[in-house]
Design an enzyme around this catalytic site. Sequence first.
Site, PDB file in Angstrom:
ATOM      1  N   GLU A   1     -10.582  -7.983   4.467  1.00  0.00           N
ATOM      2  CA  GLU A   1      -9.792  -7.603   5.504  1.00  0.00           C
ATOM      3  C   GLU A   1     -10.710  -8.532   6.900  1.00  0.00           C
ATOM      4  O   GLU A   1      -9.703  -9.314   7.710  1.00  0.00           O
ATOM      5  CB  GLU A   1      -9.384  -6.545   5.950  1.00  0.00           C
ATOM      6  CG  GLU A   1      -8.312  -5.972   5.446  1.00  0.00           C
ATOM      7  CD  GLU A   1      -8.315  -4.275   5.536  1.00  0.00           C
ATOM      8  OE1 GLU A   1      -9.323  -3.437   5.240  1.00  0.00           O
ATOM      9  OE2 GLU A   1      -7.249  -4.156   6.145  1.00  0.00           O
TER      10      GLU A   1
ATOM     11  N   GLU B   1       1.052  -1.407  -0.209  1.00  0.00           N
ATOM     12  CA  GLU B   1      -0.114  -0.081  -0.052  1.00  0.00           C
ATOM     13  C   GLU B   1       0.901   1.265  -0.167  1.00  0.00           C
ATOM     14  O   GLU B   1       0.711   2.094  -0.723  1.00  0.00           O
ATOM     15  CB  GLU B   1      -0.982  -0.099   1.209  1.00  0.00           C
ATOM     16  CG  GLU B   1      -1.871   1.393   1.320  1.00  0.00           C
ATOM     17  CD  GLU B   1      -3.084   1.072   2.467  1.00  0.00           C
ATOM     18  OE1 GLU B   1      -3.385   0.022   2.876  1.00  0.00           O
ATOM     19  OE2 GLU B   1      -3.417   2.267   2.749  1.00  0.00           O
TER      20      GLU B   1
ATOM     21  N   ARG C   1      -7.361   3.400  13.017  1.00  0.00           N
ATOM     22  CA  ARG C   1      -8.187   2.163  12.960  1.00  0.00           C
ATOM     23  C   ARG C   1      -8.010   1.170  14.308  1.00  0.00           C
ATOM     24  O   ARG C   1      -9.107   0.496  14.737  1.00  0.00           O
ATOM     25  CB  ARG C   1      -7.836   1.193  11.766  1.00  0.00           C
ATOM     26  CG  ARG C   1      -8.937   0.255  11.489  1.00  0.00           C
ATOM     27  CD  ARG C   1      -8.707  -0.456  10.109  1.00  0.00           C
ATOM     28  NE  ARG C   1      -9.272   0.342   8.988  1.00  0.00           N
ATOM     29  CZ  ARG C   1     -10.567   0.246   8.581  1.00  0.00           C
ATOM     30  NH1 ARG C   1     -11.355  -0.339   9.182  1.00  0.00           N
ATOM     31  NH2 ARG C   1     -10.931   1.055   7.716  1.00  0.00           N
TER      32      ARG C   1
HETATM   33  N1  MTE Z   1      -6.257 -11.623  -1.103  1.00  0.00           N
HETATM   34  C1  MTE Z   1      -5.206 -12.043  -1.848  1.00  0.00           C
HETATM   35  N2  MTE Z   1      -5.140 -13.351  -2.571  1.00  0.00           N
HETATM   36  N3  MTE Z   1      -4.063 -11.285  -1.953  1.00  0.00           N
HETATM   37  C2  MTE Z   1      -3.783 -10.196  -1.037  1.00  0.00           C
HETATM   38  O1  MTE Z   1      -2.620  -9.499  -1.409  1.00  0.00           O
HETATM   39  N4  MTE Z   1      -4.877  -8.492   0.452  1.00  0.00           N
HETATM   40  C3  MTE Z   1      -5.999  -8.246   1.341  1.00  0.00           C
HETATM   41  C4  MTE Z   1      -7.353  -8.658   0.800  1.00  0.00           C
HETATM   42  N5  MTE Z   1      -7.262 -10.021   0.383  1.00  0.00           N
HETATM   43  C5  MTE Z   1      -4.921  -9.678  -0.527  1.00  0.00           C
HETATM   44  C6  MTE Z   1      -6.172 -10.491  -0.343  1.00  0.00           C
HETATM   45  C7  MTE Z   1      -5.937  -6.772   1.811  1.00  0.00           C
HETATM   46  S1  MTE Z   1      -5.196  -6.240   2.844  1.00  0.00           S
HETATM   47  C8  MTE Z   1      -7.033  -6.097   1.409  1.00  0.00           C
HETATM   48  S2  MTE Z   1      -7.326  -4.450   1.819  1.00  0.00           S
HETATM   49  C9  MTE Z   1      -8.076  -6.446   0.184  1.00  0.00           C
HETATM   50  O2  MTE Z   1      -7.808  -7.740  -0.192  1.00  0.00           O
HETATM   51  C10 MTE Z   1      -7.895  -5.341  -0.964  1.00  0.00           C
HETATM   52  O3  MTE Z   1      -8.908  -5.930  -1.882  1.00  0.00           O
HETATM   53  P1  MTE Z   1     -10.422  -5.496  -2.072  1.00  0.00           P
HETATM   54  O4  MTE Z   1     -10.691  -4.155  -1.557  1.00  0.00           O
HETATM   55  O5  MTE Z   1     -10.723  -5.696  -3.435  1.00  0.00           O
HETATM   56  O6  MTE Z   1     -11.116  -6.394  -1.086  1.00  0.00           O
HETATM   57  N1  LUZ Z   2      -5.548   2.352   4.395  1.00  0.00           N
HETATM   58  C1  LUZ Z   2      -5.958   3.440   4.724  1.00  0.00           C
HETATM   59  C2  LUZ Z   2      -6.128   1.011   4.991  1.00  0.00           C
HETATM   60  O1  LUZ Z   2      -5.112   4.447   4.358  1.00  0.00           O
HETATM   61  N2  LUZ Z   2      -6.866   3.642   5.470  1.00  0.00           N
HETATM   62  C3  LUZ Z   2      -7.638   2.773   6.131  1.00  0.00           C
HETATM   63  O2  LUZ Z   2      -8.602   3.089   6.606  1.00  0.00           O
HETATM   64  C4  LUZ Z   2      -7.333   1.560   5.949  1.00  0.00           C
HETATM   65  N3  LUZ Z   2      -7.903   0.484   6.364  1.00  0.00           N
HETATM   66  C5  LUZ Z   2      -7.595  -0.791   6.089  1.00  0.00           C
HETATM   67  C6  LUZ Z   2      -6.415  -0.860   5.243  1.00  0.00           C
HETATM   68  N4  LUZ Z   2      -5.870   0.010   4.716  1.00  0.00           N
HETATM   69 MO1  MOS Z   3      -5.238  -3.819   3.233  1.00  0.00          MO
HETATM   70  S1  MOS Z   3      -4.198  -3.821   4.829  1.00  0.00           S
HETATM   71  O1  MOS Z   3      -6.206  -2.348   3.466  1.00  0.00           O
HETATM   72  O2  MOS Z   3      -4.012  -3.343   1.881  1.00  0.00           O
END
Ligand code: MTE
Ligand code: LUZ
Ligand code: MOS
Length: 767
Positions: free
Chosen positions: A706, A226, A304
């Site tokens: 998450e 991120e 958070r």
């Molecule tokens: N699933 C897979 N296979 N690989 C990933 O890197 N990242 C997770 C989740 N699931 C991830 C995953 C995280 S930290 C987040 S925030 C969400 O996927 C982001 O994708 P979304 O917003 O489309 O759910």
């Molecule tokens: N990233 C962010 C995040 O910038 N703000 C959020 O609230 C958050 N929450 C979950 C995962 N990434």
């Molecule tokens: Mo997920 S920790 O919001 O990339």
Amino acid sequence: MKNIDSTGHVTGKSLYLDDLPLRQDTLFGVVVDSEIAHGHILSFDASEAKNYPGVVRILTAKDIPGENQIGGIIADEGLFAEDSVHFIGQPIALILATSERAAREARQKVKIEYKKLRAITEPREAAAKGEYLLPPKTFASGNPEKQWDKCEYIFTGSTEQAGQEHLYLETQGAYSYPLETENLMVHSSTQSPTAAQRTIAKVLGLPMHRIQVDVVRLGGGFGGKEDQATAWAVMSSLGAYLLNKPVKVVLSRHDDLRMTGKRHPYSSDFKIGFSKDLKILAYEVEYFQNGGAANDLSPAITERTLFHTTNAYYIPHVKATVHSCKTNLPPNTAFRGFGGPQGMFVIESAIAQAAMELGVPSSVIQEKNFIKENDVFYYGQVAKNVNVQKVWNAAHKEYGFTKKQKAIEQFNQKNTLHKKGWAFMPIAFGISFTNTSMNQARALVHIYSDGSVGVSTGAIEMGQGVNTKMLQVAEQTFGISPDRIKLESTNTTRVSNTSPTAASSGADLNGKALQVACTAILRRLKSLASDLFKVPASKIQIKDELVFANGKKTGWNWEKLVYEAFMQRINLTESGHYATPIIHFDKEAGKGHPFAYHVYGLAFYEVTVDVIRGTYEIDEVDVIHDFGKSMNPIIDLGQVEGALVQGIGYTTMEELAYDNEGRLLSNSLSTYKVPDIYAVPAVIRVKPLKTGGHSLAIFKSKAVGEPPLMYGLGAYFAIQNAVRAFNSDFRKFDAPITPEKVLMGLYQKKEKTVQPSPKTAKANASK
Ligand code: MTE
Ligand code: LUZ
Ligand code: MOS
């Protein structure tokens, strides 16, 4: 619909950064990093490295044309260290060579002299020395101070939680090359192409429009890309810009493990007070967050943690404070759950501690305190469409826990070599970026004259299936076959100002923007059909590629209608914009309505501990999860199972170890243990809660990325309970609960620090 990437993944045809064909004259970058955790750089001698065969140039802070600054929220992190270093792995220079091997070998020849300063690795030590990244942040409601007198029972305690390595299969990396007239093309394995673009522009001293960042997919991100994908994208761009050549920087696994930040370790102190009937009246908690050497995303993660301090419970009087402590570790960063798991572990520990003292199962306390419809979360959001009690009831009905708990009790009476334990883990996770302004997204749709469709959004595919969901949005909105639709790479030139794909909101935000774009083009197509077939546009329907008027076939299909629209010069391109309505938050007051909705769920664990060896097995996990109305049950189930196992790894076996000098000891997969197939619970059952979903979720299908990670916390408490069935003196909250800690716990004597009796606690409190 199955994941559109699955065939490519299993046949090896899916492209990742490292699969991009190399351009002529590509140079390879290897990062020279600090060997000490804290100190001053006295001298930097790269003369021998510079002359090493294949080395073309060595870049340091002095070569930066713009600002030496990559901090995303707070400008406190240089791309390259200048005079001082603050963690082992901090980049100091970039060696560019004609092969990666040459660059790697030349790195051995760089000589750096340091003046060592004392390294701090523990957040409590940092706090004692006043080393903070930020002033402390507090959210509060009511006044716990005034409640202790009214409490029948008061308990205090402390918890420890280690960090967690993301271990995305694809390591960090980027590939940049010059386009004409000071423009750069950047392929980056990032969750946040716009952050990379913005930061490259800043470091190079160029406007953002000169930088094009393109992402096909990631081999996993989990939050680790991120913010922390940016540095490598900037380095490769700096090289490409200064040398006018393609530059590839891809970290080796060792470099990645050493240089990048992880989930934040926390050390926390709590105080919790109950009425006679076990309602929680007051809760006070202080979190000492191990932020590492720079802020990175810590300010947002801090928030958070505060938002999830009370997890799925209603507590009228709460005061929670995060101390974001500065240590000499790599800056810790986003990781699935984003501070939520840390907050939730402490309240669950407080409940477990109370349950031990009172001699009741935690579940008795949990159930009495669930948040209910119209209760107010302590940060001001009124709880609506609350599903906590619902998942609890559904789980009991589906899985029959009473029988299981009895069987476990009987097992423990009969067996001396093995003990079983059980625990419940409820979750309530808020969906939206806690920073309101980030809750926006855009999409771009082209319908080509042959009827095929190209879709671009700001979402990054990292294995979570967001591209499949985007395809479903276009397919269902248009009423056409999925074969007609192509998901384009995520590209800052096509879709600008993207928020990172994070906070589980990638599908919601980008899906809603895409829906807006598709609906606008569809309206134009329907208006054309309305003219053609002389019926109101509201009576036109496109279904399975066929055009209907007044419910009757017209003989026209999608292809014909699109071509006619093109011939009539109707616009077949549209951009959609979406910003989550309703949400707002006043950061100063700590009050507002930060989340579009919450995701709820419950996990039940049954585990068995071997009391001779300290080893354990997770026999069964039974989950009821609030998917809303899932738009893709296969993908969503995969997300729940993956997150659950990742969460179990976090609380049971993944043990990050640093020595006192700030050196990562668990720096390989032989010393850092992640769950393998043998560590996965023998039985995982996941059933959906039957609900109608939420209208702020795309197609009422709730965010799923998450929230289920936090089910993993239940493994800790189930194993703890199994150990306590053998030795009730064990009452530590120190995650992960590795087999070593289990073995110690099985045979440890009662800790000297005895809980205050309710009376003395009250007396102490009133003093
Ligand atoms: N699933 C897979 N296979 N690989 C990933 O890197 N990242 C997770 C989740 N699931 C991830 C995953 C995280 S930290 C987040 S925030 C969400 O996927 C982001 O994708 P979304 O917003 O489309 O759910
Ligand atoms: N990233 C962010 C995040 O910038 N703000 C959020 O609230 C958050 N929450 C979950 C995962 N990434
Ligand atoms: Mo997920 S920790 O919001 O990339």
